[in-house]
Design a protein around this motif. Sequence first.
Motif, PDB file in Angstrom:
ATOM      1  N   PRO A 262       0.793  -1.234   0.000  1.00  0.00           N
ATOM      2  CA  PRO A 262       0.000   0.000   0.000  1.00  0.00           C
ATOM      3  C   PRO A 262       0.826   1.285   0.000  1.00  0.00           C
ATOM      4  CG  PRO A 262      -0.004  -0.971   2.166  1.00  0.00           C
ATOM      5  CD  PRO A 262       0.749  -1.918   1.298  1.00  0.00           C
ATOM      6  N   SER A 263       2.031   1.248   0.494  1.00  0.00           N
ATOM      7  CA  SER A 263       2.707   2.536   0.690  1.00  0.00           C
ATOM      8  C   SER A 263       4.037   2.647  -0.050  1.00  0.00           C
ATOM      9  CB  SER A 263       2.942   2.772   2.175  1.00  0.00           C
ATOM     10  OG  SER A 263       3.716   1.721   2.699  1.00  0.00           O
ATOM     11  N   LEU A 264       4.497   1.605  -0.678  1.00  0.00           N
ATOM     12  CA  LEU A 264       5.832   1.649  -1.282  1.00  0.00           C
ATOM     13  C   LEU A 264       5.886   2.683  -2.411  1.00  0.00           C
ATOM     14  CD1 LEU A 264       8.488   0.027  -0.874  1.00  0.00           C
ATOM     15  CD2 LEU A 264       7.879  -1.183  -2.957  1.00  0.00           C
ATOM     16  N   ARG A 265       6.889   3.560  -2.305  1.00  0.00           N
ATOM     17  CA  ARG A 265       7.024   4.606  -3.323  1.00  0.00           C
ATOM     18  C   ARG A 265       8.365   4.511  -4.058  1.00  0.00           C
ATOM     19  NH1 ARG A 265       2.693   4.500  -2.720  1.00  0.00           N
ATOM     20  NH2 ARG A 265       1.151   5.963  -1.950  1.00  0.00           N
ATOM     21  N   THR A 266       9.367   4.001  -3.388  1.00  0.00           N
ATOM     22  CA  THR A 266      10.693   3.976  -3.984  1.00  0.00           C
ATOM     23  C   THR A 266      11.238   2.553  -3.942  1.00  0.00           C
ATOM     24  OG1 THR A 266      11.038   6.174  -3.097  1.00  0.00           O
ATOM     25  CG2 THR A 266      12.974   5.023  -3.879  1.00  0.00           C
ATOM     26  N   LEU A 267      11.724   2.099  -5.075  1.00  0.00           N
ATOM     27  CA  LEU A 267      12.293   0.757  -5.135  1.00  0.00           C
ATOM     28  C   LEU A 267      13.675   0.874  -5.762  1.00  0.00           C
ATOM     29  CD1 LEU A 267      11.601  -2.184  -4.524  1.00  0.00           C
ATOM     30  CD2 LEU A 267      10.844  -2.419  -6.878  1.00  0.00           C
ATOM     31  N   ASP A 268      14.644   0.285  -5.100  1.00  0.00           N
ATOM     32  CA  ASP A 268      16.025   0.425  -5.557  1.00  0.00           C
ATOM     33  C   ASP A 268      16.674  -0.953  -5.564  1.00  0.00           C
ATOM     34  OD1 ASP A 268      18.605   0.970  -6.033  1.00  0.00           O
ATOM     35  OD2 ASP A 268      18.753   2.671  -4.657  1.00  0.00           O
ATOM     36  N   PHE A 269      16.891  -1.496  -6.793  1.00  0.00           N
ATOM     37  CA  PHE A 269      17.558  -2.792  -6.915  1.00  0.00           C
ATOM     38  C   PHE A 269      18.910  -2.612  -7.603  1.00  0.00           C
ATOM     39  CE2 PHE A 269      13.302  -5.199  -6.909  1.00  0.00           C
ATOM     40  CZ  PHE A 269      13.443  -5.469  -5.562  1.00  0.00           C
ATOM     41  N   SER A 270      19.589  -1.538  -7.310  1.00  0.00           N
ATOM     42  CA  SER A 270      20.828  -1.250  -8.026  1.00  0.00           C
ATOM     43  C   SER A 270      21.918  -2.252  -7.673  1.00  0.00           C
ATOM     44  CB  SER A 270      21.297   0.170  -7.708  1.00  0.00           C
ATOM     45  OG  SER A 270      21.388   0.343  -6.335  1.00  0.00           O
ATOM     46  N   HIS A 271      22.844  -2.413  -8.617  1.00  0.00           N
ATOM     47  CA  HIS A 271      23.993  -3.309  -8.468  1.00  0.00           C
ATOM     48  C   HIS A 271      23.569  -4.742  -8.186  1.00  0.00           C
ATOM     49  CE1 HIS A 271      26.379   0.286  -8.555  1.00  0.00           C
ATOM     50  NE2 HIS A 271      25.730   0.773  -7.511  1.00  0.00           N
ATOM     51  N   ASN A 272      22.675  -5.248  -8.967  1.00  0.00           N
ATOM     52  CA  ASN A 272      22.302  -6.650  -8.872  1.00  0.00           C
ATOM     53  C   ASN A 272      22.449  -7.290 -10.265  1.00  0.00           C
ATOM     54  OD1 ASN A 272      21.515  -7.205  -6.105  1.00  0.00           O
ATOM     55  ND2 ASN A 272      20.035  -5.567  -6.455  1.00  0.00           N
ATOM     56  N   VAL A 273      21.884  -8.475 -10.412  1.00  0.00           N
ATOM     57  CA  VAL A 273      22.046  -9.156 -11.704  1.00  0.00           C
ATOM     58  C   VAL A 273      20.690  -9.484 -12.307  1.00  0.00           C
ATOM     59  CG1 VAL A 273      24.337 -10.045 -11.333  1.00  0.00           C
ATOM     60  CG2 VAL A 273      22.401 -11.279 -10.408  1.00  0.00           C
ATOM     61  N   ILE A 274      19.757  -8.539 -12.198  1.00  0.00           N
ATOM     62  CA  ILE A 274      18.415  -8.772 -12.712  1.00  0.00           C
ATOM     63  C   ILE A 274      18.457  -8.811 -14.239  1.00  0.00           C
ATOM     64  CG2 ILE A 274      16.047  -7.896 -12.803  1.00  0.00           C
ATOM     65  CD1 ILE A 274      16.708  -6.491 -10.140  1.00  0.00           C
ATOM     66  N   GLY A 275      17.852  -9.828 -14.798  1.00  0.00           N
ATOM     67  CA  GLY A 275      17.817  -9.973 -16.256  1.00  0.00           C
ATOM     68  C   GLY A 275      16.464  -9.608 -16.829  1.00  0.00           C
ATOM     69  N   ASP A 276      16.145 -10.120 -17.962  1.00  0.00           N
ATOM     70  CA  ASP A 276      14.917  -9.739 -18.662  1.00  0.00           C
ATOM     71  C   ASP A 276      13.668 -10.204 -17.951  1.00  0.00           C
ATOM     72  OD1 ASP A 276      16.167  -8.372 -20.637  1.00  0.00           O
ATOM     73  OD2 ASP A 276      16.440 -10.149 -21.904  1.00  0.00           O
ATOM     74  N   SER A 277      13.697 -11.433 -17.446  1.00  0.00           N
ATOM     75  CA  SER A 277      12.478 -11.918 -16.786  1.00  0.00           C
ATOM     76  C   SER A 277      12.195 -11.129 -15.517  1.00  0.00           C
ATOM     77  CB  SER A 277      12.612 -13.413 -16.481  1.00  0.00           C
ATOM     78  OG  SER A 277      13.656 -13.618 -15.557  1.00  0.00           O
ATOM     79  N   GLY A 278      13.280 -10.778 -14.802  1.00  0.00           N
ATOM     80  CA  GLY A 278      13.089  -9.922 -13.615  1.00  0.00           C
ATOM     81  C   GLY A 278      12.513  -8.586 -14.035  1.00  0.00           C
ATOM     82  N   ALA A 279      13.030  -8.023 -15.127  1.00  0.00           N
ATOM     83  CA  ALA A 279      12.535  -6.730 -15.599  1.00  0.00           C
ATOM     84  C   ALA A 279      11.068  -6.812 -15.968  1.00  0.00           C
ATOM     85  CB  ALA A 279      13.352  -6.284 -16.808  1.00  0.00           C
ATOM     86  N   ARG A 280      10.695  -7.959 -16.529  1.00  0.00           N
ATOM     87  CA  ARG A 280       9.290  -8.140 -16.884  1.00  0.00           C
ATOM     88  C   ARG A 280       8.415  -8.086 -15.621  1.00  0.00           C
ATOM     89  NH1 ARG A 280      10.150 -12.912 -20.080  1.00  0.00           N
ATOM     90  NH2 ARG A 280      11.396 -11.785 -21.596  1.00  0.00           N
ATOM     91  N   ALA A 281       8.884  -8.756 -14.589  1.00  0.00           N
ATOM     92  CA  ALA A 281       8.142  -8.729 -13.318  1.00  0.00           C
ATOM     93  C   ALA A 281       8.037  -7.308 -12.782  1.00  0.00           C
ATOM     94  CB  ALA A 281       8.851  -9.613 -12.295  1.00  0.00           C
ATOM     95  N   ILE A 282       9.144  -6.559 -12.908  1.00  0.00           N
ATOM     96  CA  ILE A 282       9.126  -5.172 -12.411  1.00  0.00           C
ATOM     97  C   ILE A 282       8.161  -4.330 -13.229  1.00  0.00           C
ATOM     98  CG2 ILE A 282      10.546  -3.095 -12.204  1.00  0.00           C
ATOM     99  CD1 ILE A 282      12.850  -5.018 -11.426  1.00  0.00           C
ATOM    100  N   GLY A 283       8.100  -4.626 -14.541  1.00  0.00           N
ATOM    101  CA  GLY A 283       7.134  -3.936 -15.377  1.00  0.00           C
ATOM    102  C   GLY A 283       5.717  -4.159 -14.897  1.00  0.00           C
ATOM    103  N   LYS A 284       5.440  -5.376 -14.486  1.00  0.00           N
ATOM    104  CA  LYS A 284       4.120  -5.688 -13.948  1.00  0.00           C
ATOM    105  C   LYS A 284       3.880  -4.902 -12.660  1.00  0.00           C
ATOM    106  CE  LYS A 284       1.247  -9.688 -12.934  1.00  0.00           C
ATOM    107  NZ  LYS A 284       1.280 -11.082 -12.452  1.00  0.00           N
ATOM    108  N   LEU A 285       4.926  -4.826 -11.852  1.00  0.00           N
ATOM    109  CA  LEU A 285       4.823  -4.054 -10.603  1.00  0.00           C
ATOM    110  C   LEU A 285       4.502  -2.594 -10.897  1.00  0.00           C
ATOM    111  CD1 LEU A 285       5.311  -4.025  -7.507  1.00  0.00           C
ATOM    112  CD2 LEU A 285       7.668  -3.404  -8.004  1.00  0.00           C
ATOM    113  N   LEU A 286       5.137  -2.070 -11.966  1.00  0.00           N
ATOM    114  CA  LEU A 286       4.898  -0.664 -12.313  1.00  0.00           C
ATOM    115  C   LEU A 286       3.434  -0.411 -12.643  1.00  0.00           C
ATOM    116  CD1 LEU A 286       7.852   0.564 -14.552  1.00  0.00           C
ATOM    117  CD2 LEU A 286       7.182   1.379 -12.312  1.00  0.00           C
TER     118      LEU A 286
END
Lengths: 446, 668
Positions: A262-286
């Motif tokens: 309900p309240s998350l405003r900032t998400l920071d996954f910097s310096h990791n090894v997220i690939g395309d499938s992870g990005a797809r999941a993040i797109g869904k989150l967006l």
Amino acid sequence: ININISSSSSGNCSNMRRIIAEDLDWSLATVSSLSNLSLQCIVNNFEERPIYEELTSSEKDFIQNRVSLSLPLHFAANVFPDGVYWKRCCEQKWKVCDVSNYGESWKRMFFERQLENIIELFVPGITEPKTVLDMVTLCKDHIKKLNIAQLLPPVKEPQTEDEEQASELTLANDDDKSGMDHFDFRILLDKLTNLEELHLVYKVKSCGMNFEWSMFEMTNWDCESLAKALKSCKTLKLFRLHLSHLEDKKCRLLVKYLLDHPSLRTLDFSHNVIGDSGARAIGKLLTKSKLEILNLYDNNIGGPGAKAIAHALSKNTTLVSLNLCLNRLKDEGGQAICKALLNNKTLLHLQLGANGVTWLTVLSLSSMLAQNNTLKSINLSCNTLGEVGGNALEEAMSHNTSVTECNIHLTDIEEQRVSVINQMVWNNQFRKQETNPREKNTENAN
Amino acid sequence: MEEAGKVHEEAPEPPVLSDNQVDKKGASSFKGKKDPTEEGNEELKSKMEEEKTDVKKRIMSLQKRLTTLVTNIQTAVDAKEMERRSGMEDNCRIREERLKDDAKACQEKVEEIRKGWSIVNQKVVHSELQSVLDSQQQLCAAVIEDKKKLIRELQWERRVKEDEYLKNLRRLDEEIKLMLDRMQQQFQNLSKAYREELTQLQGVYQQEIEVLLAKDKAKLKEHMKEHWDTELESLMERRRMVEESEKTVHDVMLENTTKIKLMQLEENAKSQARLREQQQMKGKSVILNFKQLEHGNKIAAYNAKLGEMKGKILGSSKEVKNLKTKYAKQKDKFMKQRQYLCEVQKRSRQHYERIQKEVRYTTAADARKFEEMWVMMEEEVTQLAEKALAIDSLICKHLGLAWECPSAAFMESPGPRRSQEHDTNPTSHPLQTRYLSHCSQRMMDASVGPSLERDSEHGTGVEEGELSSEMLMKVMELLCDETGFLVEDKLRKLLAPMEKNEQTTVKLHSLFAVLGLEEKDLAKLAEFLLMYKRQQGEQTVGHFVEEAEVMENSATADSTSRLINPNNILPALQRFLEQHRKSVHERSSLSHPARDTLVEEAYWDRLGNIITEDKLKLWDAAERELKQYEEVLMDISELVPETELLRQQNTKLRMQLQQILSSTRSSN
């Protein structure tokens, strides 16, 4: 106690009176007043008989300044509000104390740093979880931010070579539950009712020659427990998990639990090894959440992942800042994102630095800049844009008035052109800050 | 740190990056770092030139420069990372190709070996088989060699890569140091800029403050000037005053000095005279000394005597001591005796009091007995009187005279004693009865003046309250003035400074002490004096009773206005004292109320005279007559039996005659 004081002080007075007659050098300034004496008495007996609430503010200051710092924490936490006492505590414990990072509250600073220390030194299986819980009961109202800079793995039992090999063979990589799991955040996060920021790093500081790769990544079980813990913490606004070797699988798991936060405003996954499938999941989150700032700096996202994010971006109305620096977007991803921004009127900061994009992306970007007047800052550094890209960008910037920052270093554009573009950006910035007619004139002249 | 982390990741990768690339990377990074700062500087310079005056803008540009510096560093790092990544990818690709080639070569060789094995199966001859096997072995060895070679190459690459990594780390360290230096510089620059701004602002504020200060100072000066003017004026006034006072002081001093000098001269003269006298005295004393020397010889002789005398004195002192001890003993004894006697005296006094009580009781009893006796007698007497009167009335009736009753009032009034006893209202009735007695009494000493009794009576009565304190005071003052000779001179001197009222009261106290009067007699005395005065004025008038009554009524009304003639006071006082003493005497002698002898006398007289002389004479005549009558009657009474006898004889005779007659008749 008070009676004792008064009698003693009155005794003092009578003595003093006698001394006046004999000692010419005696002065009244050396005698502390009765109120001071009684306050000192309160200070000396504070643990047995805390008298604080009924005092005036100046008297409270006096007591906070004098009370010994060895008071038990559970006692002091309930008695003293934020103030001099906590300042003394902090300065006694740490050399550098910058209270501006803690909302100018010394008490908050003390408790946050105390809890961080406890968690950073928590060794699973050895340290009792009770130590953390005791601390949490004391400080749950004061903690807003937790910045945890290391998480220790459990101590490994000395295993023989054979056993190790055998276990490797049998258990493989999946079932490492009992092996390297870190601190379980589920016992902590649902109790901190005011927590807003959480910074996490799964690593071990100054490990020296004991280095192992497993020290610098989170296990599956860690990921699951952390995801559940995050879900239970309803007040969290900022979550940062960096340098933790976060893979696609774990990223998907985390995002799955964060979908309805309900309240998350900032998400920071910097310096990791997220690939395309992870990005797809993040797109869904967006598309589902109300994220405002998304930082995916230094990951492994390629074209397909960027397309997924771009797709989400075209529908999103909350995101303000997107950082995709140091990924592998290439022109495929870059063009997708630039096209998505044609429909987006909320994004202010876009960072596409070091993504291997070329003049193809710049073309779509410049066509986007001609229409979009919300974007404020663009970062295209470390991409080989070349002459064509420079021309297109200059053209686009001459029509745009909203961009106040544009980073195009190391993009193989000519120096002269770079300075022209910078000048235009600079003028935009001035215009924004001071709507002064003189400024406009100078700008026109330029 | 982040860089370090990335480099860590780099480590396990196969070492493919060439030196050339690394060098390029380092160069590019430095370039990336240096270029933006220069640019920023240029920008800054141009900005500074353009807007030197505008401090705000300058600060902004400075800030921008700094931020650009930071972003530049970041982009540089990004670029480096990019290159590293691409390099890594290239390496990977090359490695993969190499591995593929190797695998292909291996495959070929393995195929060859496989083919070889099929030949082996076909060959039966040992020598052939042996040769084929050898060739196979050689092929295998070649494959193994190839593999080993590859492994060796890869290992070598790895070693190179490790070295590079180490070098890279060192370089990074240097870079970090450099960055730190630069950051320090940045800090300095920024703080310098801020400091400049601060100084400028300070300058402005200083000026403002100076202006304000100047204004305030001017104001202050004005105020001070005014203040000083007023102060000066007042000071001048004071100086003038001081001068005046100095002058006067000087004059006074001069006068004093002249006086003192005169006095000194006199004193000198006196002292000279005294010196002369002293010298004369000295001369005399010289002569006296000679005489004293002579005396000294004598004194030596006396001293010897004195020794003897001292011995005697010592003895006598011992004696004195003995005597003293004796005396103390005696004193104790006497003290004891005295105590004993005191007790005896106390006892005797108690005894005396008891006796007195008894006496009082007995006197009271006697009085009561006497009263009772008296009453009884009175009753008897009245009865007798009544009897006498009754007899009188009888006699009168007998004599055929008209009997007139003596005054009814008298008959009705009971005796004085009985009336007192039967009295139900003891305050009012005695007044009446006494009043009667007073009347008679006053008739007797009318010429003497008003009686003390009456005064006392009125004093206790209603009039005392009406005699105002004012009046009293006036009278007392008069009294004091007139009898001043009785007061002692000393007291009078002492009283002189006091108020008049207090004087009179004190004087009265002393006066009363002299006259032997008491405080409570004061009112009486005042009354008496007033009465006396009036008495003197109206002595010639006869009806004292009426006068007295009138005076009682008018006393309060008139007396205030009229004061007593001062000349009459002394004789009045004398009379009062006489009466007072008498009354005191009487009061002490008679404990019970005074007996009114006169009343009783009159009463008894009247009772005695209830039958008058004429009546007595009448009674005597009547007695005589009655006696004669009695005698006649007595004669008659003596004759009565004779007649009675005769009558009886007559009757008898008659009876006999009758009988005879009857007998005769019968006989006849």
